[in-house]
Design an enzyme around this catalytic site. Sequence first.
Site, PDB file in Angstrom:
ATOM      1  N   GLY A  97      12.309  49.812  20.484  1.00  0.00           N
ATOM      2  CA  GLY A  97      12.754  49.135  21.695  1.00  0.00           C
ATOM      3  C   GLY A  97      13.515  50.067  22.608  1.00  0.00           C
ATOM      4  O   GLY A  97      13.498  51.294  22.434  1.00  0.00           O
ATOM      5  N   TYR A 116      44.488  38.154  55.594  1.00  0.00           N
ATOM      6  CA  TYR A 116      43.317  37.572  56.246  1.00  0.00           C
ATOM      7  C   TYR A 116      43.469  37.738  57.755  1.00  0.00           C
ATOM      8  O   TYR A 116      43.766  38.826  58.222  1.00  0.00           O
ATOM      9  CB  TYR A 116      43.150  36.113  55.808  1.00  0.00           C
ATOM     10  CG  TYR A 116      41.765  35.563  56.073  1.00  0.00           C
ATOM     11  CD1 TYR A 116      40.629  36.237  55.626  1.00  0.00           C
ATOM     12  CD2 TYR A 116      41.593  34.377  56.765  1.00  0.00           C
ATOM     13  CE1 TYR A 116      39.359  35.750  55.871  1.00  0.00           C
ATOM     14  CE2 TYR A 116      40.317  33.871  57.020  1.00  0.00           C
ATOM     15  CZ  TYR A 116      39.203  34.566  56.570  1.00  0.00           C
ATOM     16  OH  TYR A 116      37.953  34.080  56.820  1.00  0.00           O
ATOM     17  N   LYS A 129      31.507  41.277  27.977  1.00  0.00           N
ATOM     18  CA  LYS A 129      31.363  42.684  28.381  1.00  0.00           C
ATOM     19  C   LYS A 129      32.374  43.012  29.479  1.00  0.00           C
ATOM     20  O   LYS A 129      32.967  44.101  29.484  1.00  0.00           O
ATOM     21  CB  LYS A 129      29.934  42.914  28.887  1.00  0.00           C
ATOM     22  CG  LYS A 129      29.559  44.388  29.073  1.00  0.00           C
ATOM     23  CD  LYS A 129      29.576  45.116  27.736  1.00  0.00           C
ATOM     24  CE  LYS A 129      29.041  46.531  27.861  1.00  0.00           C
ATOM     25  NZ  LYS A 129      27.593  46.608  27.727  1.00  0.00           N
TER      26      LYS A 129
END
Length: 763
Positions: free
Chosen positions: A197, A40, A95
């Site tokens: 579809g 950082y 997923k």
Amino acid sequence: MNKYSKRREALLYHAKPTPGKIKVVPTKKYATQRDLSLAYSPGVAEPCLEIVKDINNVYKYTAKGNLVAVITNGTAVLGLGDIGPEASKPVMEGKALLFKIFADIDVFDIEVGTKDVDAFIETVKNIAPTFGGINLEDIKAPESFEIERRLVEELNIPVMHDDQHGTAIISSAALLNALEIAKKKTTDVKIVVSGAGSAALACANLYILLGVKPENIVMFDKEGVLSADRTDLSDLQMKYTHGKKGTTLLQALVGADVFLGLSVGNILSPEMLLGMAKTPIVFAMANPIPEIDYDLAIATRKDIIMATGRSDHPNQVNNVLGFPYIFRGALDVRATKINEEMKMAAVHALAALAKEPVPEQVNIAYGETRLNFGKEYIIPKPFDPRLIAVVAPAVARAAMNSGVALQPITDWEKYEEELLERLGSDNKMVRLLTNRAKTEPKRVVFAEADHLDVLKAAQIAYEEGIANPILLGNKELILELKEELGFDAEVPIFDPKTKEEDKRRLKYADIYWKSRQRRGISLLDAQKWMRERNYFAAMMVNEGDADAMVSGYSRSYPSTVKPLMQLVGKAPGITLIATTNMMMTNRGPMFLSDTAINPNPTADELAKIALMTAKTVRMFGMEPVIAMVSFSNFGSSSHESATKVREAVAYLHEHYPDLIVDGEIQTDFALNAEMLKNKFPFSKLAGKKVNTLIFPNLEAANINYKLLKELYKVDSVGPIMLGMEKAVHIFQLGASVEEMVNMVAVAVVDAQEKEKRKKTTTK
């Protein structure tokens, strides 16, 4: 399992021990103040300034290049419909998990709270700088088409709606191979599609690119055939209005070569199937119930070539064959989009892979003698380890050839090696093991079934099709626990101490006594011991009343091993019993031996342990690469502990020259291929990836496997018994349910192997 119990288990899985299925972990050191100052402020300013100079440096200094967003608004979640963004999050996390375990791609799942197409697109565009790619998921049609089209046009990173293109890519590969087997041409075939579809339209679009004529595709939705007179169709559906008004599915299928089902279960009847052309190709991909039952279809037409979306039938059209590797290839060349050339490259790579000889690891996983290209194998299996090294490079090459790759690959051999290395961090071996067990479940005795966790393991093994449990213990207690768990299957329950089992117990005692009567065992002793579950269970296996047994959850290892040694004994030609643990490390499975039996093996015994372990490694479909480890490297010490390892290696080199084994060697050199090659280029291990460690004594092996397990949370399967005549295996004291289920799978696979060897020997 009853519905309530299944629901509870699913909720617990997602809630405990930490809610969700994914987390963020650091990839850099952070132990010191210096580390933190680099991570950082002030050190982080330097890469920021480099990115300001050249925006492409974001790929050099951040995780963007391996980070994909899985994005949805939850309007078309598979099987659940429009459930909203929050409710869809568990699916998106799932997923994400698949991306990670199959292709080592990191994912943030993003659930967007809008159904407005413009607002959704604007949201994705605004967050796109964070990511290397965008996977759109579970967005209802026709909005999904518009969203994907615009994002592909307006972003400079890969974007793909997997619901459409994943299914299209996998089914196209299957279609190419099915047509080859059926000896039909893409330009000639007539295709009937049930479903209109996003997935069905994407499939049809890709089939046309393969050469299918648009006019040869007849499509149906829930209202009937898509015909030119329909006024309720989208612009994309209008492309497939080649059907005649009033045509039924039965009529359309007369003479049809291909049926593609992406609709609902049980709409394709045997009558319809019988009307199709010679060697019909049927892709019945509705889940979980296909458009026609697989067994019914096969019984109706012997010449059928069939695929489904299910894993329990041949030819599973599974999106996991595609999306992880398509994104992997796209990310690795920094593709600006996933174009048609890349999709077609994936199609042809998958189709070609199905024609290649199948690795033994895959044959073993699916319980096949040899998978060969044909009617029951037209697409690769999801567990095939070659997928990442075949599909991803094909996609990457297509991206380069089509001009959308910003960072071309030059060393393809090195790239493929890197891809295979990425597979080391997951638990594919456990999935392979479980899958193989399911191919031929065996009768497994659970000797401590009146313990809740043991019974839970038996329940999972039964419901997953891994084993057929036989439960030993207090029958009344087992029945109470079964009810608590929702384990309502009728499985055998025996209590060796009850009068009900007198006949069986006395029979076992008599057999045991006759085998040990000249070794100080009396009939009374035998009868007494047969009241003990481990003795009773071992005799069940000995006498063929069961195929395998598992025990040890509630008792120490030595006390559990003793009856097995006395009753079961060693396999023919074996003079030593040992154990190995399979550790699921971030470099892949590692086998450690001997972790539980022999305190201080001799050189001869070490050689035998190495040979038995090698046999077990091969049982898991891997080629053993064995390091005989010590504190010494190739003669650097004359201590007896190092000397015996050296002698064991010398024996193995002389008598088993084809076995990849070497030592004595220190563990760091064994596991660091570069160090080993530089320092000891003469070693048989040089240039090889070690997957097996044989330790000089029990102390070292036991300490190391438990250190790995506890310190680094490495999953362990074992200790796996080596050299026993029957498939008898022991749980670790207090093992988790998951560990016990894995050991049950080991016991089943071991029983399968022993049965095969017995059949071979008796021929």
